[in-house]
Every structure is written in C-alpha cells, then in structure tokens.
Scaffold this active site. Structure first.
Site, PDB file in Angstrom:
ATOM      1  N   ASP A  36       0.832  -1.201   0.000  1.00 20.18           N
ATOM      2  CA  ASP A  36       0.000   0.000   0.000  1.00 20.18           C
ATOM      3  C   ASP A  36       0.864   1.248   0.000  1.00 20.18           C
ATOM      4  OD1 ASP A  36      -2.749  -1.021   0.200  1.00 20.18           O
ATOM      5  OD2 ASP A  36      -2.083  -1.843   2.116  1.00 20.18           O
ATOM      6  N   ASP A 174     -10.049  -6.674  -0.179  1.00 13.46           N
ATOM      7  CA  ASP A 174      -9.109  -5.956   0.683  1.00 13.46           C
ATOM      8  C   ASP A 174      -9.882  -5.265   1.797  1.00 13.46           C
ATOM      9  OD1 ASP A 174      -7.104  -4.506   1.865  1.00 13.46           O
ATOM     10  OD2 ASP A 174      -6.534  -3.381   0.070  1.00 13.46           O
TER      11      ASP A 174
END
Length: 233
Positions: A36, A174
């Site tokens: 990320d 996610d």
C-alpha cells in the site's frame, strides 16, 4: 475452484525486521505481497514509499502488487513498475483520465488493476473493466488497518465476481478479511484476499500456523479452538 490467493498487506509488517518478515511469510506459504502506497492527500494517512516497495520486491520471490492510494497516480506508474511491482492498482477517483492511466500501467510492463472504494458504484467503473487484469474490492474505507468490514459491499463484490468470470479479470478482497469471510467469499468465487490485522499480523502466533488456518478455513475444515479464538479478537 482454486484456493484463493493469500496476500499479506506489508504496511502491517514489522519494518524493524522487514527482510525477516518477507522470508517468514514466504516460508509460511503466502502467494504474494500487497504493498500500500499512501500520500496523505488521496487518503488521510501515509504508508509505504518507493524505497520500501523496491526493497520488498527485491527481497521477495513471490509476486508483489502495489496499491496506489495517491493523487496523480499516472505520474508515478513507471517508477513503481521499475521498482518491481507486477500489478499496479489505481483508483478511478484519483485521475480524470483513468483509462489512459490503466493503459500506461500495461505499457510499463505491469498488469493493470482497478481499486474500487466502498462508496464507488459498479456502474461508475463498469466501462473500465475491459482494460484491467485485476480488481481490488475495498471492503473498508481505504487508509487505515483494523477497520470493520462493510457488509453493504457484498452485493457489489458478488456482481464483480460474476463479471470477472465472464471477462477474465481476478477479484481480490481488501479489508477485514477474517477466516470466516475468507471461507464465505472464497466459496463464492473471490480469487484472493489481502491479509492485515484481522487474520495475520499482530496475533503473536507463527505465520505458518495462521496461514494453514486460513487455508483450512476456505476448505471448511477450520474450527476455532480457545487459542485460535484469540486470533479473531
């Protein structure tokens, strides 16, 4: 149906021992790493930088994907592809020319992925799906680990799974991917799950034990014991 991919979110890893974390997770049998990148503008948090991504991609022997939660993502695609990202996810909200950015990802040598926020309707992004190889369905609001799962996303997720089977893109979930949700959504056809604090990190248990438990959850052979129940707290 293949066993869904298990993809640790490395923003949750111990960065004081990052090489050891990569090695231990690979030894536990994970299928790839989810990286990320946050800029504090598109989402209200900061996460991995280019150097972190390059280090993990170099250390890893499994594929690495990068989730760009940043403004002007198109300007940075080639940098992250050169750093070793094999899949690059971008958000439609981050770029007024998102179709061009998805094509730019493919031209960079990476596989294009579209990340879809909980509040983004499928109708908004439906025309982009022929351009992507992967769809990342956010089941929490992006930016922070440890958030609760947003059940209203399930309908959109199921529609995307059906479209993915038809059009040939994978669907990865996610956000708050607990063993129960991996079992349920994996049986419905989700291709992969990003693992954070709901299932993998901060559990004070060996990664190989946790990964085995997640595989067993999907196969329907997992049953909580008093010690494993702590994993769900």
């Amino acid at each position: 149906m293949a066993t869904p991919l298990l993809l640790p979110s490395m923003m949750c890893a111990d960065f004081g021992h990052l090489a050891e974390e990569v090695a231990a997770l690979e030894a536990a049998g994970v299928d790839g790493f989810h990286l990320d990148v946050m800029d504090g503008a598109f989402v209200p948090n900061y996460a991995l930088g280019l150097g972190d991504v390059a280090f993990i991609c170099e250390a890893a022997s499994v594929p690495c994907d990068v989730h760009l939660m940043i403004e002007r993502a198109a300007d940075h695609v080639q940098l992250f592809a050169d750093a070793g990202a094999q899949i690059i996810y971008v958000h439609s909200e981050s770029d007024p020319h998102i179709a061009r950015t998805l094509l730019k990802i493919r031209e960079s040598g990476a596989e294009p992925g579209l990340a879809i926020n909980p509040g983004t309707s499928l109708d908004t992004v439906r025309t982009l799906l022929p351009l992507v190889d992967h769809v990342l369905v956010m089941t929490v609001n992006p930016g922070f680990a440890g958030q609760p799962y947003l059940d209203f996303v399930d309908e959109k997720l199921e529609r995307l799974i059906a479209l993915g089977a038809e059009m040939g893109f994978s669907v990865v979930v996610d956000g708050a991917c607990s063993p129960e949700r991996i079992a349920t959504l994996g049986s419905r056809g989700a291709d992969g799950f990003v693992l954070g604090t709901s299932a993998l990190f901060g559990k004070d248990r060996p990664y190989d034990e946790l990964v085995r438990g997640l595989r067993a959850a999907w196969l329907g052979t997992w049953h909580p014991t008093p010690s494993v129940s702590e994993w769900l707290q």
